[in-house]
Design a protein around this motif. Structure first.
Motif, PDB file in Angstrom:
ATOM      1  N   LEU A   1       3.818 -25.483  59.028  1.00 22.89           N
ATOM      2  CA  LEU A   1       4.579 -24.860  57.945  1.00 22.89           C
ATOM      3  C   LEU A   1       4.965 -25.881  56.893  1.00 22.89           C
ATOM      4  CD1 LEU A   1       5.619 -22.081  57.147  1.00 22.89           C
ATOM      5  CD2 LEU A   1       7.792 -22.651  58.228  1.00 22.89           C
TER       6      LEU A   1
ATOM      7  N   ARG B   1       2.404 -26.405  54.335  1.00 22.80           N
ATOM      8  CA  ARG B   1       2.031 -25.221  53.569  1.00 22.80           C
ATOM      9  C   ARG B   1       2.855 -25.041  52.291  1.00 22.80           C
ATOM     10  NH1 ARG B   1      -1.362 -21.515  55.616  1.00 22.80           N
ATOM     11  NH2 ARG B   1      -2.089 -21.782  57.756  1.00 22.80           N
TER      12      ARG B   1
ATOM     13  N   SER C   1       3.937 -17.570  46.618  1.00 22.12           N
ATOM     14  CA  SER C   1       3.346 -17.402  47.948  1.00 22.12           C
ATOM     15  C   SER C   1       1.952 -16.821  47.765  1.00 22.12           C
ATOM     16  CB  SER C   1       4.214 -16.471  48.799  1.00 22.12           C
ATOM     17  OG  SER C   1       3.712 -16.356  50.119  1.00 22.12           O
TER      18      SER C   1
ATOM     19  N   ALA D   1       3.349 -22.109  47.994  1.00 23.44           N
ATOM     20  CA  ALA D   1       3.274 -21.924  49.443  1.00 23.44           C
ATOM     21  C   ALA D   1       1.946 -21.259  49.779  1.00 23.44           C
ATOM     22  CB  ALA D   1       4.439 -21.066  49.941  1.00 23.44           C
ATOM     23  N   ASN D   2       1.185 -21.873  50.669  1.00 26.35           N
ATOM     24  CA  ASN D   2      -0.121 -21.343  51.068  1.00 26.35           C
ATOM     25  C   ASN D   2       0.038 -20.445  52.295  1.00 26.35           C
ATOM     26  OD1 ASN D   2      -2.811 -20.900  51.724  1.00 26.35           O
ATOM     27  ND2 ASN D   2      -3.061 -22.896  52.704  1.00 26.35           N
ATOM     28  N   ASP D   3      -0.010 -19.120  52.076  1.00 26.45           N
ATOM     29  CA  ASP D   3       0.232 -18.187  53.190  1.00 26.45           C
ATOM     30  C   ASP D   3      -1.053 -17.628  53.807  1.00 26.45           C
ATOM     31  OD1 ASP D   3      -0.683 -16.093  51.542  1.00 26.45           O
ATOM     32  OD2 ASP D   3       1.337 -15.584  50.871  1.00 26.45           O
TER      33      ASP D   3
ATOM     34  N   ILE E   1       2.046 -15.725  58.932  1.00 25.36           N
ATOM     35  CA  ILE E   1       2.335 -16.963  58.197  1.00 25.36           C
ATOM     36  C   ILE E   1       3.235 -16.663  57.006  1.00 25.36           C
ATOM     37  CG2 ILE E   1       1.319 -18.827  56.832  1.00 25.36           C
ATOM     38  CD1 ILE E   1      -1.132 -18.662  58.662  1.00 25.36           C
ATOM     39  N   ALA E   2       2.985 -15.535  56.333  1.00 24.08           N
ATOM     40  CA  ALA E   2       3.827 -15.142  55.195  1.00 24.08           C
ATOM     41  C   ALA E   2       5.280 -14.962  55.636  1.00 24.08           C
ATOM     42  CB  ALA E   2       3.291 -13.862  54.570  1.00 24.08           C
TER      43      ALA E   2
ATOM     44  N   ILE F   1       6.777 -18.476  56.186  1.00 22.95           N
ATOM     45  CA  ILE F   1       7.093 -19.071  54.885  1.00 22.95           C
ATOM     46  C   ILE F   1       8.346 -18.431  54.306  1.00 22.95           C
ATOM     47  CG2 ILE F   1       6.306 -19.171  52.476  1.00 22.95           C
ATOM     48  CD1 ILE F   1       3.484 -19.731  53.611  1.00 22.95           C
TER      49      ILE F   1
ATOM     50  N   PRO G   1       4.137 -12.000  48.095  1.00 22.17           N
ATOM     51  CA  PRO G   1       2.778 -12.408  48.431  1.00 22.17           C
ATOM     52  C   PRO G   1       1.698 -11.604  47.706  1.00 22.17           C
ATOM     53  CG  PRO G   1       4.121 -12.201  50.420  1.00 22.17           C
ATOM     54  CD  PRO G   1       4.887 -11.571  49.291  1.00 22.17           C
TER      55      PRO G   1
ATOM     56  N   SER H   1       0.819  -8.567  53.702  1.00 20.73           N
ATOM     57  CA  SER H   1       1.688  -9.745  53.745  1.00 20.73           C
ATOM     58  C   SER H   1       3.029  -9.469  53.077  1.00 20.73           C
ATOM     59  CB  SER H   1       0.996 -10.939  53.066  1.00 20.73           C
ATOM     60  OG  SER H   1      -0.094 -11.395  53.848  1.00 20.73           O
TER      61      SER H   1
ATOM     62  N   ALA I   1       6.422 -10.039  55.117  1.00 19.65           N
ATOM     63  CA  ALA I   1       7.398 -11.022  54.645  1.00 19.65           C
ATOM     64  C   ALA I   1       8.613 -10.355  54.008  1.00 19.65           C
ATOM     65  CB  ALA I   1       6.731 -11.961  53.633  1.00 19.65           C
TER      66      ALA I   1
END
Length: 465
Positions: A51, A54, A123, A163-165, A171-172, A175, A191, A196, A200
């Motif tokens: 994380l 990211r 994101s 932020a790379n989700d 992952i989203a 983040i 996102p 996502s 999120a």
């Protein structure tokens, strides 16, 4: 069509993958994706950065593959808090590649240095969909650059994190939890996908941090959370426009839909189209699930033809675009083609070519749709190329956050400003206002594939007048 021909088309769809990056092109090589003279390695299966790796404000680059030495030096300079050196490096990097939004964001962050700033984070799925991510980042970078070079938000400049989700809902969510716990972060753009955003969004809601998605269209997002907004119209609007065009303009009544049952976006667009066609007096006689292992484009088109179908509606998402392109090839322009915004890619133009000519796609915005707007000219001057609807709608999401920061630069203040009935901002795609549902009250633009030179594929998307 024979099984051999269908297999050949699938191979073409997989091998001739192309997408626009502003005015440039992506295509696949044996070792990865090529942009200009740079080859970007494909992501390794199972690779999963921590994380901490990211999220970046300039101290690490997420642009896949090798970056220019001068940009790499800029990243190292920001990490070392050598801001003057970072400014010089990123300025030089942009002279080498003016179409790099990450470099422009990092340059503006370096100019802020350790001074007071307001912070937002994008994101985006740079690891899995760099094309769409860079399109989104161009809109964010342009808005940041404009506000910071004009004196900031009442004198305070805007810092942007990336932020790379990976378009991965889990992952989203991770983040989102990280950003919620960072009190300096006042808003989020993203996102990208509806799946996502819905995942999120539960975290952003509980953490009371506003997220504005420029690209998530599922109707499930309407009234989902007081803290989740979007600058893109919902699938309800796209489906209504396509259904109206099909029945009223084309005078056709019978359609089939191709969709992905594993995608919130695709499911949403399909369902809304079925309802809208019915309301217009037409019917959807069959639905074909592109995600099924035994899906056959040839058999599906054959079945649709036997049913007296007049229209093929492609509600494909990014993951099933290759199968939708098979449908286009096999159809051979016999039945009318309609599609949702995920089909709006240079890949469709490159592979579909003459077989895709005449297809009508519903998108939130087109660069030639409003002759009075100054955004197309400004974006061309900045990037040296045309931008997509994703850039325009992410620009609008950032402008909305900037305008709400002007009113009250706190998390609760931003939410209250955006939800206020008197909130209004001028964006790339017109006036930005939000309904109580969090949706933007805006129409969609229908575009048609026609012969042209803008995309360098021989075909272009042009507005339906």
């Amino acid at each position: 069509m024979s099984q051999k021909n269908e297999t050949t088309i699938l191979a073409l769809a997989l091998l001739l993958t192309v997408g626009i990056v502003g005015g440039g092109f992506w295509w696949f090589t044996n070792n990865g994706v090529k942009i200009g003279n740079n080859i970007i390695p494909n992501q390794k299966p199972g690779s999963n950065p921590s994380l901490q790796d990211r999220i970046s404000f300039g101290e690490k680059s997420f642009t896949p593959g090798d970056i220019s030495p001068v940009k790499k030096e800029g990243v190292q300079a920001i990490a070392a808090k050598s801001y003057d050196k970072a400014i010089a490096n990123f300025t030089a990097a942009l002279k080498l590649n003016r179409n790099d939004p990450e470099a422009l964001i990092f340059l503006n962050n370096a100019r802020i240095g350790s001074s007071k700033s307001y912070t937002i984070v994008a994101s985006v799925p740079l690891g899995t969909d760099p094309n769409a991510s860079l399109e989104i980042l161009r809109g964010i970078a342009q808005a940041q650059n404009e506000i910071n070079t004009s004196g900031g938000i009442k004198g305070v400049r805007l810092r942007v994190g990336i932020a790379n989700d990976d378009d991965n809902p889990e992952i989203a969510k991770q983040i989102a939890s990280n950003l919620v716990s960072n009190s300096e972060v006042l808003g989020v753009v993203g996102p990208n996908t509806s799946d996502s955003t819905l995942a999120a969004g539960t975290i952003y809601n509980s953490g009371q941090l506003v997220a504005i998605s420029p690209t998530s269209t599922s109707v499930k997002i309407s009234n989902f959370s007081r803290y989740v907004f979007r600058t893109v119209p919902s699938d309800f609007m796209a489906a209504r426009s396509l259904a109206n065009y099909m029945v009223k303009t084309l005078q056709k009544k019978n359609a089939v839909v191709f969709f992905n049952s594993q995608s919130n976006y695709s499911q949403s667009l399909k369902s809304e189209f079925v309802s809208s066609v019915s309301l217009e007096g037409g019917q959807v006689s069959s639905e074909f699930d592109l995600s099924k292992a035994d899906f056959s484009a040839a058999k599906s088109v054959e079945q649709a033809t036997k049913q007296g179908t007049e229209v093929l509606m492609l509600a494909a998402n990014t993951e099933t675009l290759d199968k939708a392109l098979q449908v286009i090839q096999i159809n051979q322009k016999k039945l009318t083609l309609l599609a949702g915004d995920d089909v709006y890619t240079a890949k469709t133009l490159e592979i579909g070519r003459e077989q895709a000519a005449g297809m009508v796609v519903a998108v939130p915005w087109h660069i030639d749709s409003d002759p009075k707007s100054d955004f197309p000219q400004k974006s061309r001057q900045l990037w040296g190329a045309d931008v997509s609807w994703r850039s325009a709608l992410s620009y609008d999401a950032t402008i909305a956050l900037i305008k709400s920061l002007e009113r009250n630069p706190t998390r609760s203040g931003i939410q209250e400003a955006l939800a206020s009935s008197d909130f209004s901002a001028n964006g790339a795609s017109g006036t930005i206002r939000f309904l109580p549902s969090g949706d933007r009250n805006a129409p969609v633009q229908l575009v048609k594939i026609v012969p042209g030179s803008r995309s360098r594929t021989g075909y272009d998307f042009e507005p339906v007048r």
